[in-house]
Every structure is written in C-alpha cells, then in structure tokens.
Design a protein around this motif. Sequence first.
Motif, PDB file in Angstrom:
ATOM      1  N   LEU A 160       0.801  -1.221   0.000  1.00  0.00           N
ATOM      2  CA  LEU A 160       0.000   0.000   0.000  1.00  0.00           C
ATOM      3  C   LEU A 160       0.835   1.273   0.000  1.00  0.00           C
ATOM      4  O   LEU A 160       0.425   2.292  -0.540  1.00  0.00           O
ATOM      5  CB  LEU A 160      -0.943   0.012   1.200  1.00  0.00           C
ATOM      6  N   THR A 161       2.017   1.213   0.610  1.00  0.00           N
ATOM      7  CA  THR A 161       2.823   2.431   0.773  1.00  0.00           C
ATOM      8  C   THR A 161       3.921   2.587  -0.271  1.00  0.00           C
ATOM      9  O   THR A 161       4.555   3.641  -0.340  1.00  0.00           O
ATOM     10  CB  THR A 161       3.476   2.463   2.164  1.00  0.00           C
ATOM     11  N   GLY A 162       4.175   1.513  -1.058  1.00  0.00           N
ATOM     12  CA  GLY A 162       5.234   1.610  -2.053  1.00  0.00           C
ATOM     13  C   GLY A 162       6.623   1.632  -1.458  1.00  0.00           C
ATOM     14  O   GLY A 162       7.553   2.162  -2.059  1.00  0.00           O
ATOM     15  N   GLN A 163       6.780   1.013  -0.284  1.00  0.00           N
ATOM     16  CA  GLN A 163       8.080   0.991   0.392  1.00  0.00           C
ATOM     17  C   GLN A 163       8.436  -0.430   0.799  1.00  0.00           C
ATOM     18  O   GLN A 163       7.564  -1.204   1.226  1.00  0.00           O
ATOM     19  CB  GLN A 163       8.045   1.858   1.656  1.00  0.00           C
ATOM     20  N   HIS A 164       9.692  -0.780   0.715  1.00  0.00           N
ATOM     21  CA  HIS A 164      10.114  -2.089   1.208  1.00  0.00           C
ATOM     22  C   HIS A 164      10.103  -2.096   2.738  1.00  0.00           C
ATOM     23  O   HIS A 164       9.901  -1.043   3.378  1.00  0.00           O
ATOM     24  CB  HIS A 164      11.476  -2.489   0.628  1.00  0.00           C
ATOM     25  N   THR A 165      10.328  -3.257   3.325  1.00  0.00           N
ATOM     26  CA  THR A 165      10.160  -3.391   4.774  1.00  0.00           C
ATOM     27  C   THR A 165      11.291  -2.782   5.594  1.00  0.00           C
ATOM     28  O   THR A 165      11.248  -2.816   6.822  1.00  0.00           O
ATOM     29  CB  THR A 165       9.975  -4.873   5.169  1.00  0.00           C
ATOM     30  N   GLY A 166      12.279  -2.219   4.956  1.00  0.00           N
ATOM     31  CA  GLY A 166      13.262  -1.432   5.685  1.00  0.00           C
ATOM     32  C   GLY A 166      12.819   0.002   5.877  1.00  0.00           C
ATOM     33  O   GLY A 166      13.424   0.754   6.640  1.00  0.00           O
ATOM     34  N   HIS A 167      11.733   0.397   5.174  1.00  0.00           N
ATOM     35  CA  HIS A 167      11.223   1.764   5.249  1.00  0.00           C
ATOM     36  C   HIS A 167       9.752   1.842   5.646  1.00  0.00           C
ATOM     37  O   HIS A 167       9.334   2.801   6.292  1.00  0.00           O
ATOM     38  CB  HIS A 167      11.381   2.459   3.884  1.00  0.00           C
ATOM     39  N   THR A 168       8.931   0.864   5.222  1.00  0.00           N
ATOM     40  CA  THR A 168       7.497   0.954   5.451  1.00  0.00           C
ATOM     41  C   THR A 168       7.162   0.976   6.938  1.00  0.00           C
ATOM     42  O   THR A 168       7.956   0.510   7.767  1.00  0.00           O
ATOM     43  CB  THR A 168       6.753  -0.190   4.733  1.00  0.00           C
ATOM     44  N   PHE A 169       6.005   1.523   7.285  1.00  0.00           N
ATOM     45  CA  PHE A 169       5.695   1.760   8.703  1.00  0.00           C
ATOM     46  C   PHE A 169       5.442   0.464   9.461  1.00  0.00           C
ATOM     47  O   PHE A 169       5.999   0.249  10.548  1.00  0.00           O
ATOM     48  CB  PHE A 169       4.482   2.684   8.837  1.00  0.00           C
ATOM     49  N   VAL A 170       4.594  -0.412   8.933  1.00  0.00           N
ATOM     50  CA  VAL A 170       4.285  -1.676   9.609  1.00  0.00           C
ATOM     51  C   VAL A 170       5.242  -2.748   9.097  1.00  0.00           C
ATOM     52  O   VAL A 170       5.257  -3.060   7.913  1.00  0.00           O
ATOM     53  CB  VAL A 170       2.819  -2.106   9.359  1.00  0.00           C
ATOM     54  N   ARG A 171       6.023  -3.320  10.026  1.00  0.00           N
ATOM     55  CA  ARG A 171       7.058  -4.277   9.626  1.00  0.00           C
ATOM     56  C   ARG A 171       6.890  -5.643  10.287  1.00  0.00           C
ATOM     57  O   ARG A 171       7.760  -6.512  10.151  1.00  0.00           O
ATOM     58  CB  ARG A 171       8.440  -3.719   9.940  1.00  0.00           C
ATOM     59  N   GLY A 172       5.784  -5.807  11.012  1.00  0.00           N
ATOM     60  CA  GLY A 172       5.532  -7.091  11.660  1.00  0.00           C
ATOM     61  C   GLY A 172       4.069  -7.235  12.011  1.00  0.00           C
ATOM     62  O   GLY A 172       3.281  -6.291  11.903  1.00  0.00           O
ATOM     63  N   ASN A 173       3.698  -8.442  12.441  1.00  0.00           N
ATOM     64  CA  ASN A 173       2.326  -8.709  12.868  1.00  0.00           C
ATOM     65  C   ASN A 173       2.197  -8.377  14.347  1.00  0.00           C
ATOM     66  O   ASN A 173       2.339  -9.231  15.213  1.00  0.00           O
ATOM     67  CB  ASN A 173       1.960 -10.172  12.623  1.00  0.00           C
ATOM     68  N   LYS A 174       1.960  -7.127  14.637  1.00  0.00           N
ATOM     69  CA  LYS A 174       1.859  -6.657  16.021  1.00  0.00           C
ATOM     70  C   LYS A 174       0.394  -6.512  16.397  1.00  0.00           C
ATOM     71  O   LYS A 174      -0.314  -5.643  15.889  1.00  0.00           O
ATOM     72  CB  LYS A 174       2.586  -5.318  16.174  1.00  0.00           C
ATOM     73  N   GLU A 175      -0.067  -7.388  17.302  1.00  0.00           N
ATOM     74  CA  GLU A 175      -1.488  -7.456  17.640  1.00  0.00           C
ATOM     75  C   GLU A 175      -1.858  -6.447  18.721  1.00  0.00           C
ATOM     76  O   GLU A 175      -1.054  -6.124  19.599  1.00  0.00           O
ATOM     77  CB  GLU A 175      -1.847  -8.865  18.126  1.00  0.00           C
ATOM     78  N   ILE A 176      -3.108  -5.974  18.635  1.00  0.00           N
ATOM     79  CA  ILE A 176      -3.655  -5.045  19.621  1.00  0.00           C
ATOM     80  C   ILE A 176      -4.978  -5.604  20.125  1.00  0.00           C
ATOM     81  O   ILE A 176      -5.811  -6.046  19.336  1.00  0.00           O
ATOM     82  CB  ILE A 176      -3.861  -3.649  19.001  1.00  0.00           C
ATOM     83  N   ALA A 177      -5.170  -5.614  21.436  1.00  0.00           N
ATOM     84  CA  ALA A 177      -6.412  -6.108  22.038  1.00  0.00           C
ATOM     85  C   ALA A 177      -7.455  -4.993  22.055  1.00  0.00           C
ATOM     86  O   ALA A 177      -7.106  -3.809  22.158  1.00  0.00           O
ATOM     87  CB  ALA A 177      -6.139  -6.611  23.459  1.00  0.00           C
ATOM     88  N   PRO A 178      -8.749  -5.338  21.975  1.00  0.00           N
ATOM     89  CA  PRO A 178      -9.270  -6.695  21.765  1.00  0.00           C
ATOM     90  C   PRO A 178      -9.324  -7.085  20.304  1.00  0.00           C
ATOM     91  O   PRO A 178      -9.555  -8.242  19.979  1.00  0.00           O
ATOM     92  CB  PRO A 178     -10.688  -6.590  22.328  1.00  0.00           C
ATOM     93  N   GLU A 179      -9.091  -6.135  19.407  1.00  0.00           N
ATOM     94  CA  GLU A 179      -9.197  -6.428  17.981  1.00  0.00           C
ATOM     95  C   GLU A 179      -8.342  -5.448  17.191  1.00  0.00           C
ATOM     96  O   GLU A 179      -8.352  -4.252  17.449  1.00  0.00           O
ATOM     97  CB  GLU A 179     -10.652  -6.327  17.520  1.00  0.00           C
ATOM     98  N   GLY A 180      -7.578  -5.987  16.241  1.00  0.00           N
ATOM     99  CA  GLY A 180      -6.800  -5.126  15.364  1.00  0.00           C
ATOM    100  C   GLY A 180      -5.301  -5.304  15.494  1.00  0.00           C
ATOM    101  O   GLY A 180      -4.805  -6.029  16.353  1.00  0.00           O
ATOM    102  N   GLN A 181      -4.591  -4.603  14.615  1.00  0.00           N
ATOM    103  CA  GLN A 181      -3.125  -4.640  14.589  1.00  0.00           C
ATOM    104  C   GLN A 181      -2.572  -3.214  14.651  1.00  0.00           C
ATOM    105  O   GLN A 181      -3.317  -2.245  14.560  1.00  0.00           O
ATOM    106  CB  GLN A 181      -2.640  -5.315  13.290  1.00  0.00           C
ATOM    107  N   GLU A 182      -1.260  -3.119  14.794  1.00  0.00           N
ATOM    108  CA  GLU A 182      -0.595  -1.816  14.798  1.00  0.00           C
ATOM    109  C   GLU A 182      -1.039  -1.020  13.576  1.00  0.00           C
ATOM    110  O   GLU A 182      -0.895  -1.475  12.438  1.00  0.00           O
ATOM    111  CB  GLU A 182       0.916  -2.001  14.770  1.00  0.00           C
ATOM    112  N   PRO A 183      -1.602   0.186  13.766  1.00  0.00           N
ATOM    113  CA  PRO A 183      -2.122   0.937  12.621  1.00  0.00           C
ATOM    114  C   PRO A 183      -1.031   1.691  11.873  1.00  0.00           C
ATOM    115  O   PRO A 183      -0.045   2.148  12.448  1.00  0.00           O
ATOM    116  CB  PRO A 183      -3.115   1.905  13.262  1.00  0.00           C
TER     117      PRO A 183
END
Length: 473
Positions: A83-106
């Motif tokens: 979505l951001t056009g950036q590789h994972t050395g630059h893009t904002f979300v770089r892992g599956n970081k969970e947030i309770a009770p529902e969702g991931q790092e925005p």
Amino acid sequence: MMIKKMTALALLGTMLATTHIIAQQRPNIVFILADDLGYGDLGVYGQTKIKTPNIDRLAREGMVFTQFYAGTSVCAPSRSSLLTGQHTGHTFVRGNKEIAPEGQEPLADTVQSYATLLKQAGYATGAFGKWGLGMVGTSGAPDKKGFTTFFGYNCQRQSHRYYPTHLWNNNEKVELTGNDLTQKKVYAPDLIQIMALAFIMDHKDKPFFLFIPTTLPHAELQGPDDEYYKMYEHSFEEHAYKGNDYGPGAKVAGYASVEKPRATYAAMVSRMDAYVGQVLDRLDALGLTDNTIVIFASDNGAHQEGGADPLFFNSTGGLRGYKRDLYEGGIKTPFIVKWPGKVKAGSKSDFVGAFWDLMPTFTEIGGAPKPRYTDGISIVPTLLGKKKQATHPYLYWEFHEDGGRQAVRMGKWKGIRQNVMKDHNAPLELYDLSKDPAEQHNIAATNAGIVKKMSAYMKEAHVESDVFPLTGK
C-alpha cells in the motif's frame, strides 16, 4: 450578450463532456491478493493437483511474471509494503503486532497509500477482504488510507475464522448472528465476494480501483461442504495412508487426518479461483473488460498451518522455504497482469520486481499525483512491451519474528542473514539464483566481494523503527 452567454454554456458543456471522456479512458484497476498462496499453487505456475481454470485463463489473456516478490513473508508488513510503495526497511508496519481486543498496529496518519492518490485523481476506491493495518477509528483504518468503501475483516487475527461472529462495513460492525451451533452459518468469503461484485456494478460509469485481499487459502482450513470440496473429497485418499503405518483401520485414520485437510485446502484454492472468474465475468457483462487492468498476486509464500501440506502439493514450485522464511518460497509470488490491448496476451516477463513497484505503477496508470516517496519503480514499460524499463539495483526484505531476518536480491545473487536481532553482523548466506533457484548451495565463502556488497545494501536499506526495532534496542 445572449450569444456570449450561450457560447460560454456551450463551452462549459464541451469541457464537461471532454472531462467525462477522459475519465472513461482512464482504466479501472482490479487487484486480487490471495492469502498465503504458494508460488506453485496455480496451474499456470505448474500446479497439477488443484484446478485453477480462471486464473489460468487470466494468464493466457495477460502477462505472467516469473521473478516478482511480495513485500515480505507474513501478512501485515507485506500489505504495508504494497500500500505504501516501500520495502520493509522503510514501510511503517514491519511485523504482525497485535492489539487487544481487535486489530493490529495501525499505519501512522502520515503514511501515504496509492489508494489515497487514486482517490484524489477521481477514482472510486473499494477494498473487500482482509485489512490488518489499523482498526476502525485509528489512523490506519481503510477510510483513512484512501478507501471510500470497505467490507470484510478489519483484524487479520479475526480473519483466521471463516465463520466469524462479525465483519465490518466501513465503520459499521456487521453481526453475523447465524454463526453459532444452532443456526445456519455464514461463510464470510462468499459474503465478501458478493459485496465486491456489487462494487463493480455500483461504479461501472466511472474509473474505479477495486482491491480484493481475499482470506483464501489462509488457515484455518475450512469451507462449506459444496461443489468445491466435493471436487476433491476423494482425490487424495490413496495418498492419505500410503506409506504411513497407521495400524488397523489405516485407511480410515489416514483419510481423517490427512485427506480431509488436503481436500479442504484444494477446495479453498479452487473457490478463490472461482471468485476470480466471477470478477472477470462481471467485467465482461458490464462491457468493462477492455478498459480494466486485472492483477493477481499472493501476499507471501505457502503456509504449513492448520493441516496444510505444501510438500504434497508442491506449493512452493520447488523453491526453498515457506511463509516466514526469506528464502524464495517465502517471498516469491505469482504475479499476473491482464490489460486488453495494452499487455500482450500469453506473454511472460522475467522483470525482477516487488510489491513496492505497484505504487508508482498504479499512480502512473491512473494519472494520479506522484507519491511523496517510494522505493518502487513503475513497471508500465514492461506491461506495454517497451524496452526502456528501469531496473532495481537491488531488492530488500526484513522479517521481524524468529530472531529477525534480512534478505537482498541483487541481479542473480540472493543474500540472507538470520538472527539479526542477536547479531546484526551475523554471517550472510549467499546463493546464485541463476544456477541454484532452490537455494541449496551457500557460496558465501568463495564470493567475499559479493557478500561485502550485499551487507552494505542491507545496512543502506534498513532504517531503524521505534515501533518495529530490528538491529537496535
């Protein structure tokens, strides 16, 4: 005075008509993203046990890429890269970081997506399926990242359930009250597909960008007992117990423990293929085919979860590694593009590209504003068969689980570093993909110069993140 007024009105009418024609000439863009589908899971990429006639048709009518890569080897960061056009050395979300009770790092509010830019250019934008980049009401929610319409799973953790308690329609929670033991269950992918097809109908008279990040064939392995499952119900029975010492009742035990998951996985892939066929048919029925680009890919490599058997299906196409690996089997994706009259039917491309190339590609095709930043390059010249295609000096990936990993592809060379969080100067594995596409022979010891250059690229490409640290505290 009256004449001047009429002339002005006529001129205005002509301008509006011209604007309408230009809007119609801009192509619709449909991007279908499978979830955990392996490079070898499609007929066009060598699959022999699972039927994928619609995607194979898409390939016959378009261009098949053989050297294209996902953002990384798990869901959220790969989609962030997309979505951001950036590789994972630059893009904002770089892992599956969970947030309770529902969702991931925005995704942060400062992050730009290609959907936002296409929306600014007048495109209707819709996403139907799995999001995973920010819960409703956060800076990473679909409506904050350029999508005027969203229907599906906001939370990727929830999307592991094919009979969920709820989905999201934009910011509205849609309770699926039938999904219990006493009432008829709702198979969520079918409902999401209905909404995606409706989006095409609703926006047939203006340019649209349709993103379909389907959950199929991600684990859990589950689906209705319908035509797709019955297609495979007994197909693999002879393999279910052959060569396994189950003892008395081997056939029954083997079928229950092995055949059913295999049949279910195959049925899920074929169901996804049928969804692709429905999209193509809807475009045909509405007369939109000739002015629509259809793209198909997967978010990462084949998975081994929930009873999936990628070895049996050769889901990696003979490549090493699976989901979560940075070997080819974990990041190489099927990538197919159909664009009638523009992309040569039945063509193939060995262009070495990745998800971050889609940001500049989509904005160029849609006449949208140029992105503020991107690691990608437009692949429009390749699609149009032109010779002047820019190329990457290298591609770069990060993975933030299992001790952390980095990888670089530079021409024919592939470098991989393991356990980066413990030692960001850990020894680097090196493979010559032109001779060793399955990455079986580590030749780092005899190519010190290439290893040094790869290491420099890894250092150059990685910008440390406070949210997703890799090489620092």
